[in-house]
Scaffold this active site. Structure first.
Site, mmCIF file in Angstrom:
data_model
loop_
_atom_site.group_PDB
_atom_site.id
_atom_site.type_symbol
_atom_site.label_atom_id
_atom_site.label_comp_id
_atom_site.label_asym_id
_atom_site.label_seq_id
_atom_site.Cartn_x
_atom_site.Cartn_y
_atom_site.Cartn_z
ATOM 1 C CB ILE A 91 -46.431 -39.095 8.244
ATOM 2 C CG1 ILE A 91 -46.702 -39.304 6.753
ATOM 3 C CG2 ILE A 91 -46.433 -40.434 8.975
ATOM 4 C CD1 ILE A 91 -48.047 -39.923 6.441
ATOM 5 C CB SER A 132 -44.629 -45.533 0.297
ATOM 6 O OG SER A 132 -45.028 -46.489 -0.678
ATOM 7 C CB CYS A 133 -49.509 -44.116 1.197
ATOM 8 S SG CYS A 133 -48.816 -43.102 -0.134
ATOM 9 C CG ASN A 134 -49.243 -45.360 -3.843
ATOM 10 O OD1 ASN A 134 -50.472 -45.403 -3.887
ATOM 11 N ND2 ASN A 134 -48.560 -44.298 -4.224
ATOM 12 N NE ARG A 147 -50.085 -37.658 -2.297
ATOM 13 C CZ ARG A 147 -48.781 -37.584 -2.411
ATOM 14 N NH1 ARG A 147 -48.204 -37.532 -3.582
ATOM 15 N NH2 ARG A 147 -48.050 -37.567 -1.339
ATOM 16 N N GLY A 175 -43.826 -51.927 -6.658
ATOM 17 C CA GLY A 175 -43.756 -53.383 -6.763
ATOM 18 C C GLY A 175 -42.532 -53.957 -6.082
ATOM 19 C CG HIS A 178 -51.841 -42.371 -3.960
ATOM 20 N ND1 HIS A 178 -51.194 -41.363 -4.630
ATOM 21 C CD2 HIS A 178 -51.232 -42.463 -2.751
ATOM 22 C CE1 HIS A 178 -50.236 -40.861 -3.869
ATOM 23 N NE2 HIS A 178 -50.236 -41.512 -2.717
#
Length: 352
Positions: free
Chosen positions: A15, A141-143, A170, A197, A222
């Site tokens: 990052i 985070s990315c997700n 991943r 969530g 992902h």
């Protein structure tokens, strides 16, 4: 000319190096330097780009200094900046907060740190205004970033009632595929909901969302699969319009040969993205299905790049830029962010 915001990056890994690149193309920012504790090929490459290198730990300085020229230590770097973006491994950033406060430097942390560290979690399109002028924030985070982008698009269109998502993650970052990971299997996460969530609710507290996750034996992006209960019956075109209205969501189509995670990675290389990075959430327009008030859709997330625009906007928010629209527009322009990777004209009839 307004004074540029002086930025430091602590941690020059997956990052950190991408944020450093992004800062360097912002007209209102100056990258003062990057700090780390190792001097492998990534740091050596930074030296070749003329980026000043600092050592984050005094005991590592002799080893680093023998391999790359050092401009000083972390305290030296912090002395000359307005904001630091902490990209160190999860847990280390929390210990760094005292150093940043000691120097009176604003600080941005990544999603590996807990929400309680800063009391604020950030996704530019959802809650930029609440970060303006703060001393610290945490880019999720990315997700979680992808989750917030897509669900907030439906929420702003007054279409979102509740959402249930399944994430196939991943196994590890591509650069460390030789370090660890899983092979030829899928590993369900140990609890439901998975952390994404509840993490999204730190950004938008009233989201009714539950996520389930598993790790897959791959190191590409992902994949997310969502079932959403809408507030009312809606057409496919109305839902697609809601996604088009949200920055940093780009529509892709199987009909163009973009059929899997590797397809989007190859597309990024073909359109000239540095490192093949994809800052957008790539959502399949021709898989998306609406049945009455139920919506089903899927998208893919570049875990290495999707949070980079958010970090740039977080820098502006903490240092006083009040316009979310203005910041996001400038960030997206400088990074080449798109809402559709290919010419949409030939697809209009397919989506109607």
């Amino acid at each position: 000319m307004p004074k540029k915001v002086r930025v430091a990056i602590n941690g020059y890994g997956v990052i950190g190096k991408r944020i450093a690149d992004a800062v360097r193309v912002q007209p209102d920012m100056e990258l003062v330097g990057v700090s780390d504790v190792i001097s492998d090929y990534r740091v050596t490459a930074a030296v070749g780009m003329g980026i000043p290198i600092y050592c984050s730990s005094e005991d590592k300085a002799p080893e680093m200094g023998a391999r790359v020229p050092l401009a000083g230590g972390l305290h030296d770097l912090l002395h000359g900046v307005d904001v630091v973006v902490d990209c160190t491994p999860a847990g280390i950033g929390a210990a760094n907060l005292a150093h940043y406060r000691e120097h009176g430097v604003k600080a941005i942390f990544q999603g590996g740190e807990k929400h309680s560290l800063t009391g604020h979690s950030f996704v530019a399109s959802a809650n930029y205004s609440t970060a303006v002028g703060r001393d610290t924030t945490r880019v999720v985070s990315c997700n979680t970033t992808a989750t917030v982008r897509t669900l907030s698009a439906l929420k702003e269109a007054e279409l979102l009632s509740r959402a249930r998502g399944v994430l196939i993650r991943r196994a590890t970052d591509p650069w460390e595929s030789d370090h660890s990971g899983i092979m030829n299997t899928v590993v369900p996460e140990a609890r439901i909901p998975s952390h994404q969530g509840p993490d999204a609710q730190t950004v938008i507290p009233d989201l009714d969302v539950v996520t389930i996750a598993a790790k897959g034996s791959h190191v590409q992006n992902h994949a997310h699969f969502w079932t959403v209960e809408l507030t009312r019956e809606a057409s496919t075109e109305e839902v697609l319009a809601a996604f088009r209205a949200m920055p940093r969501i780009a529509l892709v189509r199987r009909s163009d040969g973009i059929v899997a995670l590797n397809s989007t990675q190859e597309l990024m290389r073909d359109i000239g993205r540095r490192r093949g990075d994809m800052y957008e959430v790539a959502l399949w327009a021709d898989i998306l299905t609406v049945k009455g008030n139920e919506l089903f859709y899927t998208y893919t997330v570049d875990n290495q790049a999707v949070v980079i625009p958010e970090n740039i906007d977080a820098i502006r928010a903490l240092t006083g830029e009040s316009s979310a629209v203005g910041s996001m527009r400038l960030t997206d322009q400088t990074l080449g962010v798109r809402q559709d990777f290919l010419d949409t004209a030939s697809h209009e009839s397919q989506e109607q």
